[in-house]
Design a protein around this motif. Structure first.
Motif, short mmCIF file in Angstrom:
data_model
loop_
_atom_site.label_atom_id
_atom_site.label_comp_id
_atom_site.label_asym_id
_atom_site.label_seq_id
_atom_site.Cartn_x
_atom_site.Cartn_y
_atom_site.Cartn_z
N VAL B 150 0.88 -1.17 0.00
CA VAL B 150 0.00 0.00 0.00
C VAL B 150 0.92 1.21 0.00
O VAL B 150 1.78 1.32 0.87
N MET B 208 -8.81 17.19 -6.24
CA MET B 208 -8.53 15.95 -6.96
C MET B 208 -9.35 15.87 -8.25
O MET B 208 -10.48 16.36 -8.29
N LYS B 210 -10.19 12.73 -11.38
CA LYS B 210 -9.97 11.32 -11.68
C LYS B 210 -9.97 11.07 -13.19
O LYS B 210 -10.67 11.74 -13.93
N ASN B 215 -10.16 5.39 -13.40
CA ASN B 215 -10.52 5.80 -12.03
C ASN B 215 -9.32 6.24 -11.20
O ASN B 215 -9.42 6.44 -10.00
N GLU B 216 -8.16 6.37 -11.84
CA GLU B 216 -6.94 6.79 -11.14
C GLU B 216 -7.08 8.24 -10.67
O GLU B 216 -7.44 9.11 -11.46
N PRO B 217 -6.82 8.51 -9.39
CA PRO B 217 -6.95 9.89 -8.91
C PRO B 217 -5.64 10.68 -9.08
O PRO B 217 -4.55 10.12 -9.01
N PHE B 282 -10.70 16.81 -1.85
CA PHE B 282 -10.55 15.50 -1.21
C PHE B 282 -9.95 15.73 0.16
O PHE B 282 -8.79 16.14 0.27
N PHE B 286 -8.49 10.34 7.38
CA PHE B 286 -9.12 9.03 7.32
C PHE B 286 -10.37 9.04 8.20
O PHE B 286 -10.30 9.37 9.37
N ASN B 335 -4.40 11.03 4.52
CA ASN B 335 -4.74 10.16 3.39
C ASN B 335 -4.32 10.80 2.08
O ASN B 335 -5.15 11.22 1.27
N GLU B 336 -2.99 10.86 1.85
CA GLU B 336 -2.45 11.48 0.65
C GLU B 336 -3.06 10.84 -0.60
O GLU B 336 -3.30 9.64 -0.65
N ILE B 337 -3.29 11.65 -1.63
CA ILE B 337 -3.99 11.15 -2.82
C ILE B 337 -3.16 10.10 -3.56
O ILE B 337 -3.64 9.03 -3.87
N ARG B 347 1.41 8.08 4.72
CA ARG B 347 0.02 8.24 5.12
C ARG B 347 -0.16 8.07 6.63
O ARG B 347 -1.14 8.49 7.20
#
Lengths: 650, 650
Positions: B150, B208, B210, B215-217, B282, B286, B335-337, B347
């Protein structure tokens, strides 16, 4: 000890009651004296229990609650006698019947002991007074209380945080340094797949019902227990209720349908008398999303998984040798349904886990370090003792191994080391026991389990544990990830290398619970006074000394504060300065409540001869020392309190 | 240093280019030699920049990118000259124009320096080799890599975890012990209301977009910057593009509508050439649910809020005195993009924060402890220097205060103490600078900010910071909770008590970034060799020594391993044992790569005279010592490396 003067007013049964209380105390809490034979005490307890089974209990409510159980014990006794008298009956059937009888008697004994407050509150302890001290001095307190607070979340204030730091340091010295363990620090955030593999996603849950009016959630086992116990008092036919209570106690009530049926059948309502929702499992993990693509993640419920997933890296780091011993200290999270009990049940808690990887072929063989602990005497409450309604026994670990009460020398080694750690941390050695898990209460991943339990005002609470997790986790992660988490050994017959999955033995610690127990066991009141103090051991105490100028407003005394403080800083001795106005006695009292072992008082003699008084928190004794000697004397006293008298004479 | 032999082949511009590189290096990284006047160097740099503005750049792509900017600088210069020549123009207008010119020149200089790799990569550094060492020896590695990993999550192995422990200990000694700060440990789980009050719910977000196919941000600022820079290369009319780029750099592009329009207008696609979604903020926290009743909670994005919420308890604990200094060390979560850059952008990260509460009336007055640091020389990059395209200056903190570059002695005190902490932790003092935040880059809660930046292969990275958060947080929580978070002071005129909201100055530390920098700055290669080693300071090194039997299979040598290990354990000296087979040189090399300062070799002389050789990691020098002297000698060397020669002679 019970008061003989008052006995004359009591009924025979009440006397028996009190006698029983003392018997249990004798057998459990005190080092048996030579004149007292522990076996005889245990026999007397058994006889008393037998008397209670055969006669009415002094309390009618209690008698009502257990009357069905008493009947079932009697009928099981009759059954057993019949079986024994029949020469054609298989031996196994008899053993089965004995086990069942023991189990029922054990249940009965538990109820009696609970009623007599032996299990939960063996000694009078003023919890309110103790907890108000912790709050007033901000050892810890509820988090976010400005916004009403969140139950199960606590903030450690300066004193609690220092004690926690000290406990962590002791853990690192006692375990990591001494056994040259590898310490790691892994991520708290954990992707779903990991917890699927570990079994937590499916099995780490409690069953919940909600009040349909208030939406208040309840743990089903807690709710049913209290509601059904109420019903037994008003009903005459209790056998069905007892059946349910027994299932709850043995954690056998896990079918949702069955729970819903019980709720419907007996019309069970919420404590606010509202209709309950149907039951549903509630997973105890905190869920979140990692990244912005909807990847489900959880806050880890234990630190262990991070170690298992790094097995290969750690095995390599250990130069492919076993045992491989890895430790981790860090926060874990459990979303308890409605946590109470203060630090004992937290939603976010600091824990330490040690994963001791071992070749399964060697797991139950000798462990080279076992001789370091074999003569330690430890309170052991085995599964067999529990099933036979016995109390724990204080025996040496060698005896425990020889008698096969503990199966593995590795487990016995950790029992000895953990026992030592707790005693060093200020926990009362007489209030520690190691209780073996019964077969039906072990976690889904475990084989053999022992809990370290400490006796507190909350009853016996689990503060640490040792579990044989076998190869469960490594196998699961191998299956789920496709990576082989294996070690290698020589095959003796073919003289070639072969792969195998190591087993793991896991000692684990709840730091918050250990801290709570240490605080409670060191809470004292001065004789003939209401003054409270905490007799924490030097290395656990939040600060080692307290600098007190006799008169805070006198400019002549002030320079000595920073002279002494600088000396202490250079020797890395943590300390406070209490230069508030107020009588010195008041400030001593405050210092004692914070558990600071030594107070250093600057007074007018200091101006003449550069000395201060040093005062011992526990005895309140004092003597004078030279300022330049402070760091060395404080450090030596910290190592050995008994040096006090020597220093005092000089 | 540039190679004179190769100069003959280069164009004038290339030479200029290289000269510039060296000028900047001189002014930034080396202690200015007496023969070199830093002011003259700065002047030369300015002249070079001026030359670049007036002439074509050696690289056509770069020239295209900056040509609009160059034009705008020229036109602003013309405007300024006109204003200056007009006697009726207000002074303010002229100052405004100068500022704008400086700002444009600064932008230009930044572009040039980036192009020349001065900012990002001042020195050749073999990142791949360095990072492979960290991975091979398991200092740290990506979490959950068995399941693909991750991004933004890392596990610290035994070496990294030990270093982290050592850094935490040093932080506690250097700050908490020495300044008698109150350390606390607050909950990570935080209910929504707290983060509403703190402003994090509304403002702690990145914008953000996408990729609608994958669906990649993407972070909008990162994506637009790279895509629009591409467009500038193919387009002739760049003024609009430059306007956008400028907005991105100044964090002014925050309106969602505006972003959507830009994407539409210039038909900007994802890096995979797919259509982009519309933009949306965004939030970087979390989110989770606390309990089963749907109460929204978050993992804290900083530790500070826990301290603010406990202000009253802590103020009372401090006997209602200011300054009140509270420290916390713990994990925070963002929660970094799409985090890259290893330990630099995590993160989940360990941080330390100090909240120094002070009476606002005294905030900018003298601070009693400032004299402890006033003569420390520190690299200071002020806001004014940045706007005027100047480099940082090495000046004493007293000078910085006298010149009003740093406004508050309290901030200056912490700058000095943090600088010292980083140097003690093994960070190269020449690669540390304190950079003042520009007005538009401060966090929503901050007044005056300084970042401690360290030069690494990732460029200048922020490792610590000092922010004046004023009374923002206490006021917000007072408003939201209804509780007055206030202190009291004497009103001098009326001689009565009055309440006020304290201000807070906040030093904060990213432990992971400090650790990374320490590792990078201590990464060395032996002369005329490829052998790597880590010259970590003793108190930061993961283990203090390594016990090596010359021949691992010789039973005669084995008993000495545990004799030495036990001696070290009793002196609390952490150590490894490398009793693997393999030549001793190989094991020395492995020990050096782990950064272990001393190796202790058991050989055949040991059998005769109870001595071992001790070997220094950095010099590879050796001498023999008696086994019983090992703990004392290792400890003394740890305190003072220079004792080596003395011990060697004896």
């Amino acid at each position: 000890m019970f008061n003989l003067l008052k006995l004359s007013n009591l009924s025979t049964k009440k006397i028996l009651n009190l006698t029983y209380l003392n018997l249990v105390k004798y057998s459990s809490f005190k080092e048996p004296q030579k004149s007292i034979n522990p076996k005889k005490i245990e026999e007397k307890i058994k006889k008393t229990i037998q008397f209670f089974i055969e006669n009415d209990l002094p309390d009618k409510n209690l008698e009502n609650q257990v009357s069905d159980l008493k009947k079932s014990i009697k009928s099981q006794g009759d059954l057993l006698r019949n079986l024994k008298s029949d020469p054609n009956v298989q031996k196994e059937k008899i053993i089965q019947a004995i086990k069942e009888l023991n189990s029922r008697q054990f249940q009965f004994r538990q109820k009696i002991e609970k009623y007599l407050n032996i299990v939960e509150e063996p000694e009078k302890f003023d919890v309110d007074n103790f907890e108000s001290l912790l709050k007033e001095r901000f050892f810890y307190d509820q988090s976010f209380s400005a916004y009403g607070g969140v139950s199960g979340l606590f903030d450690l204030g300066p004193l609690g945080c220092s004690i926690q730091n000290n406990l962590i340091n002791e853990l690192k010295k006692h375990f990591v340094l001494r056994d040259r363990m590898l310490q790691v620090d892994c991520s708290i955030l954990t992707p779903e797949i990991v917890l699927k593999a570990s079994g937590h996603l499916a099995k780490f849950s409690d069953i919940m019902v909600k009040d349909t009016q208030t939406n208040e959630p309840y743990r089903v086992d807690h709710l049913l227990k209290s509601e059904i116990e109420k019903l037994t008092k008003t009903s005459k036919n209790n056998s069905e209720f007892n059946e349910i209570l027994k299932k709850i106690e043995n954690s056998q009530l896990i079918e949702i349908n069955e729970i819903d049926e019980i709720i419907k059948k007996f019309n069970i309502k919420s404590p606010k008398n509202n209709v309950l929702s149907s039951a549903s499992p509630f997973n105890l993990m905190f869920k979140t999303e990692i990244g912005s693509k909807g990847h489900t993640g959880f806050m880890r419920p234990e630190t262990a998984q991070g170690i298992f997933l790094n097995f290969k890296r750690l095995y390599d780091f250990n130069q492919k040798k076993l045992p491989l011993i890895v430790a981790q200290i860090g926060k874990s999270f459990r979303n308890e349904i409605s946590p109470k009990s203060g630090l004992i049940r937290q939603r976010e808690f600091l824990m330490a886990e040690i994963e001791h990887f071992v070749d399964p072929e060697k797991k139950n063989q000798n462990y080279e370090k076992f001789n370091q602990v074999e003569n330690f005497k430890v309170n052991i409450l085995s599964e067999e003792a529990q099933l036979n309604s016995k109390s724990f026994r204080k025996i040496s670990l060698k005896e425990a191994i020889d008698e096969n009460v503990i199966k593995s020398e590795t487990i016995a080694y950790y029992i000895g080391r953990i026992n030592q750690f707790c005693i060093n941390s200020g926990i009362d050695s007489e209030k520690i026991r190691f209780r073996q898990h019964l077969n039906n209460e072990m976690a889904h991943y475990a084989n053999e389990c022992w809990d370290l339990e400490c006796l507190t005002s909350y009853g016996w609470i689990e503060c640490a544990g040792i579990a044989d997790r076998s190869d469960f986790d490594l196998k699961q992660h191998s299956n789920f990830s496709g990576l082989k988490l294996q070690a290698e050994r020589m095959n003796k017959i073919e003289n070639s290398k072969e792969s195998f999955v190591p087993h793991v033995i896991e000692p684990s610690f709840g730091i918050g619970r250990i801290m709570y127990t240490t605080l409670e066991h060191n809470y004292k009141i001065r004789p003939k006074s209401t003054k409270r103090f905490l007799s924490l051991p030097y290395h656990i105490a939040p600060y080692k000394c307290n600098i007190l100028p006799l008169n805070e407003s006198d400019e002549k005394l002030k320079p000595f504060i920073s002279i002494i403080s600088d000396l202490l800083i250079n020797s890395e001795i943590s300390h406070r300065i209490d230069d508030n106005s107020g009588a010195i006695g008041r400030r001593y009292w405050r210092s004692d409540e914070c558990g600071i072992p030594y107070a250093l008082t600057i007074d007018y003699e200091t101006l003449n001869d550069n000395t201060v008084t040093v005062r011992d928190r526990d005895t309140t004794e004092q003597f004078r020392i030279k300022i330049e000697d402070i760091p060395s004397i404080i450090k030596q006293l910290g190592q050995d309190k008994n040096l006090w008298q020597k220093f005092k004479k000089n």
